[in-house]
Design an enzyme around this catalytic site. Sequence first.
Site, PDB file in Angstrom:
ATOM      1  N   ASN A 161     -26.832  43.703 -42.518  1.00 59.86           N
ATOM      2  CA  ASN A 161     -27.495  43.951 -41.122  1.00 59.86           C
ATOM      3  C   ASN A 161     -27.973  45.501 -41.029  1.00 59.86           C
ATOM      4  O   ASN A 161     -28.743  45.869 -40.455  1.00 59.86           O
ATOM      5  CB  ASN A 161     -26.712  43.509 -39.892  1.00 59.86           C
ATOM      6  CG  ASN A 161     -26.706  41.840 -39.584  1.00 59.86           C
ATOM      7  OD1 ASN A 161     -27.856  41.650 -39.036  1.00 59.86           O
ATOM      8  ND2 ASN A 161     -25.977  40.961 -40.343  1.00 59.86           N
ATOM      9  N   HIS A 218     -22.475  38.857 -33.189  1.00 62.22           N
ATOM     10  CA  HIS A 218     -21.315  37.604 -33.477  1.00 62.22           C
ATOM     11  C   HIS A 218     -21.930  36.666 -33.995  1.00 62.22           C
ATOM     12  O   HIS A 218     -22.963  36.239 -33.280  1.00 62.22           O
ATOM     13  CB  HIS A 218     -20.532  37.302 -32.413  1.00 62.22           C
ATOM     14  CG  HIS A 218     -19.341  36.670 -32.634  1.00 62.22           C
ATOM     15  ND1 HIS A 218     -18.018  37.193 -33.145  1.00 62.22           N
ATOM     16  CD2 HIS A 218     -19.115  35.219 -32.693  1.00 62.22           C
ATOM     17  CE1 HIS A 218     -17.297  36.208 -33.635  1.00 62.22           C
ATOM     18  NE2 HIS A 218     -17.909  35.164 -33.231  1.00 62.22           N
ATOM     19  N   LEU A 263     -14.929  44.808 -38.408  1.00 56.21           N
ATOM     20  CA  LEU A 263     -13.761  44.033 -38.438  1.00 56.21           C
ATOM     21  C   LEU A 263     -12.717  44.446 -37.328  1.00 56.21           C
ATOM     22  O   LEU A 263     -11.950  43.614 -36.900  1.00 56.21           O
ATOM     23  CB  LEU A 263     -12.880  44.062 -39.564  1.00 56.21           C
ATOM     24  CG  LEU A 263     -13.070  42.668 -40.403  1.00 56.21           C
ATOM     25  CD1 LEU A 263     -12.419  42.791 -41.798  1.00 56.21           C
ATOM     26  CD2 LEU A 263     -12.141  41.724 -39.771  1.00 56.21           C
ATOM     27  N   GLY A 310     -22.950  44.977 -45.299  1.00 58.33           N
ATOM     28  CA  GLY A 310     -23.731  45.629 -44.675  1.00 58.33           C
ATOM     29  C   GLY A 310     -25.172  45.409 -44.817  1.00 58.33           C
ATOM     30  O   GLY A 310     -26.163  46.127 -44.495  1.00 58.33           O
ATOM     31  N   ILE A 328     -12.272  48.551 -31.328  1.00 63.45           N
ATOM     32  CA  ILE A 328     -12.769  49.832 -31.061  1.00 63.45           C
ATOM     33  C   ILE A 328     -11.907  50.230 -30.009  1.00 63.45           C
ATOM     34  O   ILE A 328     -11.557  49.730 -28.846  1.00 63.45           O
ATOM     35  CB  ILE A 328     -14.332  49.819 -30.472  1.00 63.45           C
ATOM     36  CG1 ILE A 328     -15.099  49.380 -31.525  1.00 63.45           C
ATOM     37  CG2 ILE A 328     -14.709  51.155 -30.156  1.00 63.45           C
ATOM     38  CD1 ILE A 328     -15.385  50.415 -32.612  1.00 63.45           C
TER      39      ILE A 328
HETATM   40  C1  GAR Z   1     -22.615  39.061 -39.702  1.00 67.91           C
HETATM   41  O1  GAR Z   1     -23.007  37.710 -39.701  1.00 67.91           O
HETATM   42  C2  GAR Z   1     -22.100  39.279 -38.245  1.00 67.91           C
HETATM   43  O2  GAR Z   1     -22.493  38.854 -37.340  1.00 67.91           O
HETATM   44  C3  GAR Z   1     -20.559  39.228 -38.609  1.00 67.91           C
HETATM   45  O3  GAR Z   1     -20.330  39.712 -39.956  1.00 67.91           O
HETATM   46  C4  GAR Z   1     -21.449  39.420 -40.814  1.00 67.91           C
HETATM   47  C5  GAR Z   1     -21.672  40.586 -41.422  1.00 67.91           C
HETATM   48  O4  GAR Z   1     -22.769  40.473 -42.545  1.00 67.91           O
HETATM   49  N1  GAR Z   1     -19.913  39.636 -37.706  1.00 67.91           N
HETATM   50  C6  GAR Z   1     -18.776  39.042 -37.222  1.00 67.91           C
HETATM   51  O5  GAR Z   1     -18.147  38.265 -37.672  1.00 67.91           O
HETATM   52  C7  GAR Z   1     -18.023  39.993 -36.103  1.00 67.91           C
HETATM   53  N2  GAR Z   1     -16.982  39.156 -35.463  1.00 67.91           N
HETATM   54  P1  GAR Z   1     -23.339  41.754 -43.252  1.00 67.91           P
HETATM   55  O6  GAR Z   1     -22.310  43.009 -43.400  1.00 67.91           O
HETATM   56  O7  GAR Z   1     -24.179  41.353 -44.030  1.00 67.91           O
HETATM   57  O8  GAR Z   1     -24.254  42.523 -42.213  1.00 67.91           O
END
Ligand code: GAR
Length: 191
Positions: free
Chosen positions: A15, A105, A86, A13, A89
């Site tokens: 981001n 992504h 993950l 989390g 939707i």
């Molecule tokens: C992020 O790097 C995002 O781009 C990726 O998961 C990470 C989550 O980090 N998303 C994917 O891989 C989607 N297919 P966070 O939980 O620290 O924000």
Amino acid sequence: MSINIAIFASGNGSNAENIINFFKDNNNVEIKIILTNNEYAYVIERAKRLNIPCFIFNKTELKNSNIVLNKLKEYDIDFIVLAGFLLKIPENILNVFPKKIINIHPALLPKYGGKGMYGKKVHDAVIASGDEYSGITIHYVNKNYDEGDIIFQKKCEVKNNDTPETLAKRVHSLEYNFFPKVIKKVLYENF
Ligand code: GAR
């Protein structure tokens, strides 16, 4: 009246927290709720600390019921941000939020996307490929993983001695820098 945002996250989390901080003093945009499919996700702790309501659901509830959709309605959500989410939707939500759901992504789509391509797995694949560049892709969400229209991409170098962790760090800093700004731009163009 503000634009009400829901953030979906499955793990750490970081981001989500960065987006919440970015919009903290913005009177036009309000992060109303965080939703997660993972009861152990660290994003739940972040939500508590940041004083944002958090709703936990499971995969079946998401796929086969209106529980999540009803939660979005309860909070009067206008726009959805997937930040490290993950699961796919489902159509009941897509239909109510056409072109109103975006995802980030951690690679340059259409490469290294699709089911199961999440977090470290993506960086492993990029390093194994020998590509010179990776980066981030922000895109609209449709019924297929990672296939909606691309809104924004930014590249970064893949270095010879990169591990998935060092590459993830570089990609994360692009995410922290650009994701909130791109969300703001999309919101101001659409509402
Ligand atoms: C992020 O790097 C995002 O781009 C990726 O998961 C990470 C989550 O980090 N998303 C994917 O891989 C989607 N297919 P966070 O939980 O620290 O924000």
